[in-house]
Motif scaffolding. Structure first.
Motif, PDB file in Angstrom:
ATOM      1  N   GLY A 223       0.663  -1.279  -0.080  1.00 28.97           N
ATOM      2  CA  GLY A 223      -0.059   0.064  -0.102  1.00 28.97           C
ATOM      3  C   GLY A 223       0.738   1.201  -0.116  1.00 28.97           C
ATOM      4  O   GLY A 223       1.940   1.200   0.472  1.00 28.97           O
TER       5      GLY A 223
ATOM      6  N   THR B 128       7.369  -0.995  -7.061  1.00 34.31           N
ATOM      7  CA  THR B 128       6.185  -0.507  -7.829  1.00 34.31           C
ATOM      8  C   THR B 128       5.555   0.536  -6.825  1.00 34.31           C
ATOM      9  O   THR B 128       5.091   1.719  -7.349  1.00 34.31           O
ATOM     10  CB  THR B 128       5.263  -1.581  -8.119  1.00 34.31           C
ATOM     11  N   ALA B 129       5.330   0.376  -5.650  1.00 31.93           N
ATOM     12  CA  ALA B 129       4.878   1.240  -4.624  1.00 31.93           C
ATOM     13  C   ALA B 129       5.539   2.397  -4.771  1.00 31.93           C
ATOM     14  O   ALA B 129       5.014   3.500  -4.498  1.00 31.93           O
ATOM     15  CB  ALA B 129       4.553   0.504  -3.334  1.00 31.93           C
TER      16      ALA B 129
ATOM     17  N   HIS C 240       0.325   4.974   1.406  1.00 27.88           N
ATOM     18  CA  HIS C 240      -0.275   5.475   2.149  1.00 27.88           C
ATOM     19  C   HIS C 240      -0.136   7.265   2.398  1.00 27.88           C
ATOM     20  O   HIS C 240       1.200   7.559   2.414  1.00 27.88           O
ATOM     21  CB  HIS C 240      -0.443   4.903   3.627  1.00 27.88           C
ATOM     22  N   SER C 241      -1.135   8.037   2.477  1.00 26.04           N
ATOM     23  CA  SER C 241      -0.951   9.470   2.585  1.00 26.04           C
ATOM     24  C   SER C 241      -0.432   9.411   4.016  1.00 26.04           C
ATOM     25  O   SER C 241      -0.580   8.618   4.985  1.00 26.04           O
ATOM     26  CB  SER C 241      -2.037  10.134   2.480  1.00 26.04           C
TER      27      SER C 241
ATOM     28  N   HIS D 274       3.627  10.603  -8.398  1.00 27.04           N
ATOM     29  CA  HIS D 274       2.433  11.599  -7.977  1.00 27.04           C
ATOM     30  C   HIS D 274       3.172  12.448  -6.923  1.00 27.04           C
ATOM     31  O   HIS D 274       2.625  12.977  -6.276  1.00 27.04           O
ATOM     32  CB  HIS D 274       1.353  10.807  -7.079  1.00 27.04           C
TER      33      HIS D 274
ATOM     34  N   CYS E 267      -4.950   4.834   2.836  1.00 23.68           N
ATOM     35  CA  CYS E 267      -4.322   4.028   1.540  1.00 23.68           C
ATOM     36  C   CYS E 267      -4.835   4.777   0.294  1.00 23.68           C
ATOM     37  O   CYS E 267      -6.106   4.686   0.126  1.00 23.68           O
ATOM     38  CB  CYS E 267      -4.734   2.594   1.695  1.00 23.68           C
ATOM     39  N   ILE E 268      -3.939   5.224  -0.489  1.00 28.12           N
ATOM     40  CA  ILE E 268      -4.219   5.820  -1.823  1.00 28.12           C
ATOM     41  C   ILE E 268      -4.064   5.157  -2.930  1.00 28.12           C
ATOM     42  O   ILE E 268      -4.463   5.476  -4.020  1.00 28.12           O
ATOM     43  CB  ILE E 268      -3.568   7.296  -1.799  1.00 28.12           C
ATOM     44  N   ALA E 269      -3.330   3.852  -2.848  1.00 28.93           N
ATOM     45  CA  ALA E 269      -2.918   3.047  -3.853  1.00 28.93           C
ATOM     46  C   ALA E 269      -2.438   1.442  -3.352  1.00 28.93           C
ATOM     47  O   ALA E 269      -1.909   1.324  -2.163  1.00 28.93           O
ATOM     48  CB  ALA E 269      -2.033   3.519  -4.927  1.00 28.93           C
ATOM     49  N   LEU E 270      -2.834   0.579  -4.090  1.00 30.52           N
ATOM     50  CA  LEU E 270      -2.414  -0.794  -4.089  1.00 30.52           C
ATOM     51  C   LEU E 270      -1.658  -1.234  -4.992  1.00 30.52           C
ATOM     52  O   LEU E 270      -1.828  -1.104  -6.462  1.00 30.52           O
ATOM     53  CB  LEU E 270      -3.703  -1.656  -3.651  1.00 30.52           C
ATOM     54  N   THR E 271      -0.461  -1.931  -4.768  1.00 32.38           N
ATOM     55  CA  THR E 271       0.443  -2.165  -6.005  1.00 32.38           C
ATOM     56  C   THR E 271       0.836  -3.877  -5.396  1.00 32.38           C
ATOM     57  O   THR E 271       0.499  -4.242  -4.301  1.00 32.38           O
ATOM     58  CB  THR E 271       1.717  -1.568  -6.010  1.00 32.38           C
TER      59      THR E 271
ATOM     60  N   VAL F 100       5.135   4.090  -7.767  1.00 32.75           N
ATOM     61  CA  VAL F 100       3.758   4.964  -7.954  1.00 32.75           C
ATOM     62  C   VAL F 100       3.721   6.213  -6.888  1.00 32.75           C
ATOM     63  O   VAL F 100       3.192   7.424  -7.513  1.00 32.75           O
ATOM     64  CB  VAL F 100       2.743   4.102  -7.567  1.00 32.75           C
TER      65      VAL F 100
END
Length: 73
Positions: free
Chosen positions: A40, A57-58, A42-43, A65, A48-52, A61
């Motif tokens: 994950g 990759t996390a 996380h901000s 951003h 949680c703002i994204a899952l990889t 990502v």
């Protein structure tokens, strides 16, 4: 989860950690193949703002951003 990092502007920190698949909602869990890790992004407030599917990759990502990724345990 808020750890002070004086070199990172407010709102630009991303925490990266492995997610326990069992904690995910059923609709998301049903899309994950067996044996796959989930990571994950996380901000800084813990959302949680994204899952990889892997740690590199996390981090990618988060950087894509304009966030500064750090590991969280």
């Amino acid at each position: 989860m808020q750890t002070p990092y004086p070199f990172v502007p407010d709102g630009k920190l991303a925490y990266i950690r492995q997610i326990d698949i069992d904690t995910l909602p059923d609709d998301i869990r049903s899309q994950i193949p067996g044996g796959v890790e989930v990571w994950g992004v996380h901000s800084d407030d813990g959302e949680c703002i994204a899952l990889t599917q892997d740690r590199p990759t996390a981090f990618f990502v988060a950087r894509e951003h304009d966030l500064e990724p750090v590991s969280a345990h």
